[in-house]
Motif scaffolding. Structure first.
Motif, mmCIF file in Angstrom:
data_model
loop_
_atom_site.group_PDB
_atom_site.id
_atom_site.type_symbol
_atom_site.label_atom_id
_atom_site.label_comp_id
_atom_site.label_asym_id
_atom_site.label_seq_id
_atom_site.Cartn_x
_atom_site.Cartn_y
_atom_site.Cartn_z
ATOM 1 N N ALA A 128 0.980 -1.267 0.013
ATOM 2 C CA ALA A 128 -0.087 -0.086 0.059
ATOM 3 C C ALA A 128 0.905 1.142 0.076
ATOM 4 C CB ALA A 128 -0.877 -0.031 1.099
ATOM 5 N N HIS A 129 2.055 1.129 0.379
ATOM 6 C CA HIS A 129 2.830 2.406 0.556
ATOM 7 C C HIS A 129 3.731 2.677 -0.490
ATOM 8 C CE1 HIS A 129 5.064 -1.303 1.461
ATOM 9 N NE2 HIS A 129 6.235 -0.728 1.242
ATOM 10 N N LEU A 130 3.741 1.549 -1.462
ATOM 11 C CA LEU A 130 4.537 1.974 -2.907
ATOM 12 C C LEU A 130 4.299 3.014 -3.684
ATOM 13 C CD1 LEU A 130 5.247 -1.941 -4.096
ATOM 14 C CD2 LEU A 130 6.914 -0.300 -2.694
ATOM 15 N N HIS A 131 5.010 3.579 -4.158
ATOM 16 C CA HIS A 131 4.682 4.823 -4.910
ATOM 17 C C HIS A 131 4.696 4.476 -6.565
ATOM 18 C CE1 HIS A 131 4.608 8.845 -6.353
ATOM 19 N NE2 HIS A 131 5.622 8.608 -7.274
ATOM 20 N N ARG A 132 4.025 4.629 -7.085
ATOM 21 C CA ARG A 132 3.862 4.306 -8.486
ATOM 22 C C ARG A 132 3.862 5.618 -9.475
ATOM 23 N NH1 ARG A 132 1.816 0.048 -6.584
ATOM 24 N NH2 ARG A 132 0.077 1.234 -6.296
ATOM 25 N N VAL A 133 4.625 5.729 -10.437
ATOM 26 C CA VAL A 133 4.318 6.769 -11.535
ATOM 27 C C VAL A 133 3.097 6.700 -12.193
ATOM 28 C CG1 VAL A 133 5.299 7.787 -13.574
ATOM 29 C CG2 VAL A 133 6.904 6.511 -11.669
ATOM 30 N N PRO A 134 2.330 7.918 -11.974
ATOM 31 C CA PRO A 134 0.951 7.919 -12.750
ATOM 32 C C PRO A 134 0.960 7.610 -14.109
ATOM 33 C CG PRO A 134 1.289 10.048 -11.453
ATOM 34 C CD PRO A 134 2.663 9.447 -11.583
ATOM 35 N N LEU A 135 -0.132 6.603 -14.504
ATOM 36 C CA LEU A 135 -0.088 6.195 -15.951
ATOM 37 C C LEU A 135 0.170 7.235 -16.919
ATOM 38 C CD1 LEU A 135 -0.068 3.604 -17.606
ATOM 39 C CD2 LEU A 135 -2.461 3.847 -17.834
ATOM 40 N N GLY A 136 -0.675 8.094 -16.922
ATOM 41 C CA GLY A 136 -0.584 9.193 -17.743
ATOM 42 C C GLY A 136 0.698 9.794 -18.117
ATOM 43 N N LEU A 137 1.424 10.173 -16.913
ATOM 44 C CA LEU A 137 2.772 10.693 -16.961
ATOM 45 C C LEU A 137 3.735 9.750 -17.626
ATOM 46 C CD1 LEU A 137 3.482 13.404 -15.748
ATOM 47 C CD2 LEU A 137 4.571 12.056 -13.777
ATOM 48 N N LEU A 138 3.560 8.420 -17.383
ATOM 49 C CA LEU A 138 4.767 7.393 -17.912
ATOM 50 C C LEU A 138 4.574 7.140 -19.317
ATOM 51 C CD1 LEU A 138 6.274 4.837 -16.275
ATOM 52 C CD2 LEU A 138 4.538 3.642 -17.277
ATOM 53 N N LEU A 139 3.197 7.412 -19.617
ATOM 54 C CA LEU A 139 2.944 7.208 -21.289
ATOM 55 C C LEU A 139 3.379 8.700 -21.978
ATOM 56 C CD1 LEU A 139 -0.684 5.945 -21.143
ATOM 57 C CD2 LEU A 139 1.000 4.695 -21.978
ATOM 58 N N VAL A 140 3.213 9.583 -21.385
ATOM 59 C CA VAL A 140 4.103 10.937 -21.966
ATOM 60 C C VAL A 140 5.556 10.567 -21.941
ATOM 61 C CG1 VAL A 140 4.343 13.232 -21.729
ATOM 62 C CG2 VAL A 140 2.180 12.470 -21.195
ATOM 63 N N GLU A 141 6.220 10.206 -20.783
ATOM 64 C CA GLU A 141 7.454 10.118 -20.651
ATOM 65 C C GLU A 141 8.256 8.851 -21.769
ATOM 66 O OE1 GLU A 141 8.466 8.801 -16.737
ATOM 67 O OE2 GLU A 141 8.440 10.910 -16.064
ATOM 68 N N GLN A 142 7.312 7.969 -22.134
ATOM 69 C CA GLN A 142 7.449 6.779 -22.912
ATOM 70 C C GLN A 142 7.413 7.339 -24.569
ATOM 71 O OE1 GLN A 142 5.527 3.437 -22.028
ATOM 72 N NE2 GLN A 142 6.997 2.755 -20.411
ATOM 73 N N GLY A 143 6.895 8.644 -24.624
ATOM 74 C CA GLY A 143 6.499 9.166 -25.784
ATOM 75 C C GLY A 143 5.362 8.533 -26.571
ATOM 76 N N ARG A 144 4.627 7.568 -25.829
ATOM 77 C CA ARG A 144 3.498 6.995 -26.468
ATOM 78 C C ARG A 144 2.253 7.829 -26.696
ATOM 79 N NH1 ARG A 144 4.702 1.706 -26.693
ATOM 80 N NH2 ARG A 144 6.111 0.867 -25.052
ATOM 81 N N ILE A 145 2.192 8.986 -26.063
ATOM 82 C CA ILE A 145 1.041 9.903 -26.218
ATOM 83 C C ILE A 145 1.945 11.310 -25.799
ATOM 84 C CG2 ILE A 145 -0.881 8.418 -25.737
ATOM 85 C CD1 ILE A 145 -0.952 9.927 -23.002
ATOM 86 N N SER A 146 1.323 12.314 -26.666
ATOM 87 C CA SER A 146 1.757 13.741 -26.140
ATOM 88 C C SER A 146 1.097 14.203 -25.058
ATOM 89 C CB SER A 146 1.489 14.491 -27.565
ATOM 90 O OG SER A 146 0.092 14.848 -27.649
ATOM 91 N N PRO A 147 1.736 15.387 -24.522
ATOM 92 C CA PRO A 147 1.059 16.074 -23.254
ATOM 93 C C PRO A 147 -0.230 16.438 -23.700
ATOM 94 C CG PRO A 147 3.532 16.636 -23.527
ATOM 95 C CD PRO A 147 3.181 15.839 -24.613
ATOM 96 N N GLU A 148 -0.579 17.049 -24.851
ATOM 97 C CA GLU A 148 -1.591 17.435 -25.390
ATOM 98 C C GLU A 148 -2.702 16.156 -25.392
ATOM 99 O OE1 GLU A 148 -2.816 20.299 -25.430
ATOM 100 O OE2 GLU A 148 -4.957 19.522 -26.155
ATOM 101 N N GLN A 149 -2.329 15.298 -25.709
ATOM 102 C CA GLN A 149 -3.328 14.146 -25.866
ATOM 103 C C GLN A 149 -3.782 13.543 -24.436
ATOM 104 O OE1 GLN A 149 -0.901 11.646 -28.329
ATOM 105 N NE2 GLN A 149 -2.598 11.397 -29.800
ATOM 106 N N LEU A 150 -2.799 13.848 -23.525
ATOM 107 C CA LEU A 150 -3.023 13.498 -22.019
ATOM 108 C C LEU A 150 -4.179 14.576 -21.520
ATOM 109 C CD1 LEU A 150 -2.541 11.759 -19.703
ATOM 110 C CD2 LEU A 150 -0.621 13.229 -19.010
ATOM 111 N N ARG A 151 -3.709 15.848 -21.556
ATOM 112 C CA ARG A 151 -4.667 16.838 -21.358
ATOM 113 C C ARG A 151 -6.075 16.563 -21.746
ATOM 114 N NH1 ARG A 151 -0.259 20.292 -21.005
ATOM 115 N NH2 ARG A 151 -0.247 20.692 -23.416
ATOM 116 N N GLN A 152 -5.996 16.282 -23.125
ATOM 117 C CA GLN A 152 -7.384 16.154 -23.699
ATOM 118 C C GLN A 152 -8.158 14.829 -23.112
ATOM 119 O OE1 GLN A 152 -7.216 16.273 -28.111
ATOM 120 N NE2 GLN A 152 -9.590 15.621 -28.030
ATOM 121 N N ALA A 153 -7.195 13.969 -22.756
ATOM 122 C CA ALA A 153 -8.091 12.729 -22.307
ATOM 123 C C ALA A 153 -8.678 12.942 -21.132
ATOM 124 C CB ALA A 153 -7.166 11.680 -22.509
#
Ligand SMILES: [Zn+2]
Length: 304
Positions: free
Chosen positions: A78-103
């Motif tokens: 329960a204490h483990l920190h995980r990178v939010p999925l949206g942020l991870l997808l942007v970091e991996q270049g799978r979606i753009s920051p704009e696509q994340l904002r829109q979604a």
């Protein structure tokens, strides 16, 4: 009674259990008041977590101690920190920051209109055509530091005695493969529940390896799992933890299982009863065990 003659439950006792005999029939209740004479009476069942209690009163205290142990244990992971999925997808270049904002904005709008409010971001992105299911599954694997399982040749219907259908439906876990009779592979849709995985290890006596699977594959496999012949399951609602302990001890006294194990999973409890001593490895046949799913202090229902 001299404490030194009371063997602790350990590997030796486990071995003795599996050999079909007991070490010395000492009561598992540390506050047992029964004298030695009564201990020689042959009361071999019921057993709880590899140990024996000399009377119904002692069994109640042993079960109450297990309930306290489970309540004191913290939810695993329960204490483990995980990178939010949206942020991870942007970091991996799978979606753009704009696509994340829109979604995220569309997700909020949908929630306001009350349709698709519960759809997680990843699935939202797949449904909107922004992300492929394969890319989402890989990203979820990275988010949970877990492998991606392909379920093409899995036979979940043969593992139906591993996990009650309720937990598969509620928390998404799906047993997909048993390897070497000691390692159970469990697939998860987008969120690994370490507390359930840990409880599954404790109840089944197997190591659990968790992985992420494609949602579409998982749904097909889960339908087969839920349709397979499973152990009998009953539900039990108790007003409090102490009432729960008494009810479970009574149940154990009535059913006289050769073994019983108890684990807490968030707000639920899972008691498994074995009609015969569990084998040292592998899974039982559905008819060899019975599951009791319990709650304390609230009604038996799924989370909203
Ligand atoms: Zn006793």
């Amino acid at each position: 009674m001299n404490a030194s003659v009371r063997p602790a439950a350990g590997p030796d006792q486990e071995k003795a259990l599996h050999a079909g005999r007991r070490v010395i029939s000492t009561c598992a209740n540390p506050r047992c008041a029964t004298g030695w004479i009564r201990l020689w009476r042959s009361r071999r069942v019921p057993a709880f977590e590899g140990r024996w209690a000399c009377s119904a009163g002692c069994m109640e205290q042993v079960v109450a101690a297990a309930v306290r142990r489970e309540l004191e244990g913290r939810d695993a992971g329960a204490h483990l920190h995980r990178v939010p999925l949206g942020l991870l997808l942007v970091e991996q270049g799978r979606i753009s920051p704009e696509q994340l904002r829109q979604a995220l904005a569309e997700q909020r709008d949908a929630a306001r209109r009350q349709d698709g409010a519960a759809l997680p971001l990843g699935q939202w992105l797949v449904r909107s055509g922004v992300l492929s299911e394969t890319a989402l599954t890989r990203a979820l694997g990275a988010q949970w530091s877990a492998p991606v399982f392909a379920l093409g040749d899995s036979r979940p219907e043969e593992l139906a005695s591993a996990l009650p259908a309720f937990f598969s439906e509620t928390l998404g876990a799906l047993p997909v493969r048993l390897a070497g009779d000691s390692m159970l592979y469990v697939a998860w849709p987008g969120r690994i529940d370490r507390t359930l995985a840990y409880a599954l290890e404790g109840i089944c006596g197997l190591r659990v390896s968790s992985g992420i699977a494609r949602d579409s594959e998982l749904r097909v496999a889960q339908t087969r799992y839920l349709a397979a012949k499973a152990p009998r399951t009953r539900l039990l609602e108790a007003a409090s933890a102490s009432v729960l302990a008494r009810a479970l001890a009574r149940l154990i006294e009535t059913e006289k299982p050769a073994e019983a194990r108890l684990r807490r999973i968030h707000r639920w409890w899972w008691l498994r009863l074995w009609r015969r001593l569990p084998a040292p490895s592998g899974l039982p046949l559905p008819g060899e065990v019975e599951d009791v799913l319990c709650t304390e202090g609230h009604e038996f229902r799924r989370p909203d």
